[in-house]
Design a protein around this motif. Structure first.
Motif, mmCIF file in Angstrom:
data_model
loop_
_atom_site.group_PDB
_atom_site.id
_atom_site.type_symbol
_atom_site.label_atom_id
_atom_site.label_comp_id
_atom_site.label_asym_id
_atom_site.label_seq_id
_atom_site.Cartn_x
_atom_site.Cartn_y
_atom_site.Cartn_z
ATOM 1 N N TRP A 18 0.866 -1.176 0.000
ATOM 2 C CA TRP A 18 0.000 0.000 0.000
ATOM 3 C C TRP A 18 0.899 1.221 0.000
ATOM 4 O O TRP A 18 1.850 1.320 0.766
ATOM 5 N N THR A 20 1.350 5.663 -1.257
ATOM 6 C CA THR A 20 0.761 6.921 -1.670
ATOM 7 C C THR A 20 1.854 7.762 -2.306
ATOM 8 O O THR A 20 3.010 7.682 -1.903
ATOM 9 N N THR A 140 -10.629 2.555 -2.430
ATOM 10 C CA THR A 140 -9.333 2.494 -3.089
ATOM 11 C C THR A 140 -9.284 1.300 -4.029
ATOM 12 O O THR A 140 -9.778 0.230 -3.716
ATOM 13 N N PHE A 150 -3.397 5.514 -2.456
ATOM 14 C CA PHE A 150 -4.458 6.229 -1.769
ATOM 15 C C PHE A 150 -4.512 7.688 -2.158
ATOM 16 O O PHE A 150 -3.488 8.332 -2.312
ATOM 17 N N LEU A 156 -6.455 6.243 3.424
ATOM 18 C CA LEU A 156 -5.397 5.361 3.919
ATOM 19 C C LEU A 156 -5.742 4.836 5.309
ATOM 20 O O LEU A 156 -5.686 3.632 5.564
ATOM 21 N N SER A 159 -8.643 2.329 5.336
ATOM 22 C CA SER A 159 -8.226 1.024 4.834
ATOM 23 C C SER A 159 -7.361 0.271 5.834
ATOM 24 O O SER A 159 -7.514 -0.936 6.019
#
Length: 177
Positions: A18, A20, A140, A150, A156, A159
């Motif tokens: 994950w 960003t 997302t 994200f 974020l 999630s």
């Protein structure tokens, strides 16, 4: 309470993490739940990797590998933040490979750190494909690079909270020496 001591990461640069491309915690001071020192990471197979942890500016840390080999000296800049809605021993970690921070890149990786004792913690690394249900909690979707990217901090955190509540088991353990 924040005198617990462990840490995270080894190789977060895996597809499926994950991430960003914005910096949602740019102006937020990191928590300092750890002291500086030596850390041993143990993976699911029992293999250990050693790191040095140093406190740097704004409550953040620099963690570099101390084992001799091709990854010697490589590491991450780390920040730790509370996860709204989760118990206080569950933190969000933000990691940037040191070569990215030097270049000023905004790419950051995220996951959960669960403090389990005075000198230990466990890391839960999200995977976009395997944890798709948790990622979808905030709307997302998987990006073209295979990672969940994200739009903002709220998405974020939503999630990561869904991931925590899913009961996913930790893959890595950390001991501060």
């Amino acid at each position: 309470m924040w005198k617990f001591a462990p840490l995270i990461l080894a190789c977060l640069l895996l597809a499926g993490c994950w991430q960003t491309v914005t910096r949602p915690y740019r102006n937020v001071a990191s928590l300092q739940p750890f002291t500086a020192g030596a850390i041993t990471e143990t993976d699911g197979d029992g293999k250990g990797t050693h790191y040095a942890l140093k406190i740097i500016a704004r409550g953040r840390y620099r963690m570099t590998q101390t084992d001799r080999g091709q990854d010697f000296g490589q590491g991450f800049e780390l920040g730790f933040f509370p996860l709204p809605g989760a118990p206080s021993h569950v933190l969000i970690y933000e990691a940037a490979a040191l070569d990215h921070t030097v270049q000023g890149a905004d790419l950051r990786y995220y996951g959960l750190l669960v403090i389990i004792g005075q000198k230990s913690a466990q890391e839960i690394r999200p995977d976009c494909e395997k944890d798709a249900r948790a990622a979808r909690a905030s709307g997302t979707r998987k990006g073209k690079d295979g990672a969940c990217t994200f739009a903002d901090r709220a998405a974020l955190e939503k999630s990561l909270l869904a991931l925590w509540k899913s009961g996913k088991k930790a893959e890595y353990s950390y001991i501060l020496k």
